[in-house]
Write a protein that holds these residues in place. Structure first.
Motif: not given
Length: 338
Positions: A41, A77, A79-81, A85-86, A91-92, A95
């Motif tokens: 990341w 970032t 949305r990951a927190y 779904k990444m 980013f997956a 996460q």
């Protein structure tokens, strides 16, 4: 997908950082997976902002608008927190390593966003007048990575986090010394302007060969400035699991050796990229193992306080990371972030 993420992260570190890739093999499998995911990341964000691929082939600055890309990194970032779904592998991976249990992230969000703030300093063309300005940049791009790595290893004690941050600061000061000329070629300079003036080097002429002798003295000064941070970091190794302590002790030795090489080469430091040979890495790996074991022996004889074996006070005068004063003391309850 899980295996694909690990393959992606392993390839990323193998190409992007040969120095840290060697040390990362020493972690236990679960920790190594998390470390690789985090590195993927960090590398991805750096590349996106610079228009690079694994640290190479930078896009011409005049043809590249990084601001929208940085905004997208911040949004992804967030949305990951949030648990969305990444699709992007980096980013997956982030996460997976960042989210914890019971609503408490394993990596505090402020650490991740502090890291992105370091890329913003590049995007905005920040200038560094004093060493304190440079250290602030070092915190955002490397010190906070040390904090995230420590969080992965289960560290919560603010005193141990301080030492993890110090190691990141030392790493980045070493990197700056190694890459002064390379950075200057893309119109970036992280060396304090005050130091350059004292050495008689105009900021716009850092890369010119006629300044190499003076620049070598500036680089040596940076390498020396990193030493108290390398020393401080050593005190936190005893508080890590043994294999993690071995990995971090080895990484500390490898990066510090790069600074030694830069200083030894003098004006020839930038004729080729400073690094360490495989033989040297193997020697430092063995020395790191001895250091990790010795820290256990010292801890068993000296005892521990409040769950921590950090005994020596952090030296006065070292740069203090932001937010440290507000962290919970060892054993205190951790509030769930809003």
């Amino acid at each position: 997908m899980s295996d694909q993420l690990l393959d992606h992260a392993t390839e990323t570190i193998a190409v992007g950082s040969k120095s840290f890739a060697a040390a990362a093999k020493l972690f236990d499998p679960a920790t190594r997976r998390s470390v690789l995911m985090l590195y993927a990341w960090c590398r991805h964000c750096d590349d996106v902002v610079d228009g690079q691929e694994l640290g190479f082939n930078a896009a011409p600055r005049a043809q590249f608008d990084a601001a929208p890309r940085l905004a997208e990194l911040r949004e992804l970032t967030r949305r990951a927190y949030a648990g969305e779904k990444m699709q992007d592998p980096a980013f997956a991976a982030f996460q997976e390593v960042a989210l914890g249990h019971a609503g408490v992230p394993r990596i505090p969000p402020r650490f991740a966003f502090d890291h992105l703030a370091g890329f913003a300093m590049d995007v905005e063309g920040a200038r560094y007048e004093t060493i304190e300005d440079t250290l602030r940049y070092c915190y955002h791009v490397a010190g906070v990575v040390g904090l995230m790595m420590a969080a992965i290893m289960g560290v919560q004690d603010p005193r141990v986090l301080d030492r993890a941050c110090d190691l990141g600061l030392a790493f980045q000061l070493t990197n700056i010394a190694r890459d002064i000329v390379e950075d200057a070629h893309v119109n970036r300079c992280y060396v304090p302007a005050q130091w350059l003036r004292e050495a008689g080097i105009p900021v716009g002429e850092v890369a010119l060969p006629r300044h190499r002798a003076a620049l070598a003295k500036v680089a040596s000064r940076l390498v020396d400035y990193a030493e108290p941070y390398y020393d401080s970091a050593l005190s936190g190794i005893a508080d890590l699991p043994l294999r993690s302590a071995w990995a971090i002790a080895t990484a500390r030795k490898v990066y510090r050796q790069i600074g030694v090489v830069v200083k030894r080469r003098g004006a020839q430091a930038w004729d080729e990229r400073a690094g360490t040979s495989k033989a040297t890495k193997l020697r430092l790996l063995a020395e790191g193992g001895v250091q990790a074991l010795s820290s256990r022996l010292a801890g068993s004889t000296a005892g521990s306080t409040a769950g921590s074996t950090v005994r020596r006070p952090r030296p006065d005068g070292l740069w203090q990371r932001p937010g440290a004063a507000g962290e919970a003391a060892p054993g205190a309850a951790h509030a769930t972030p809003a």
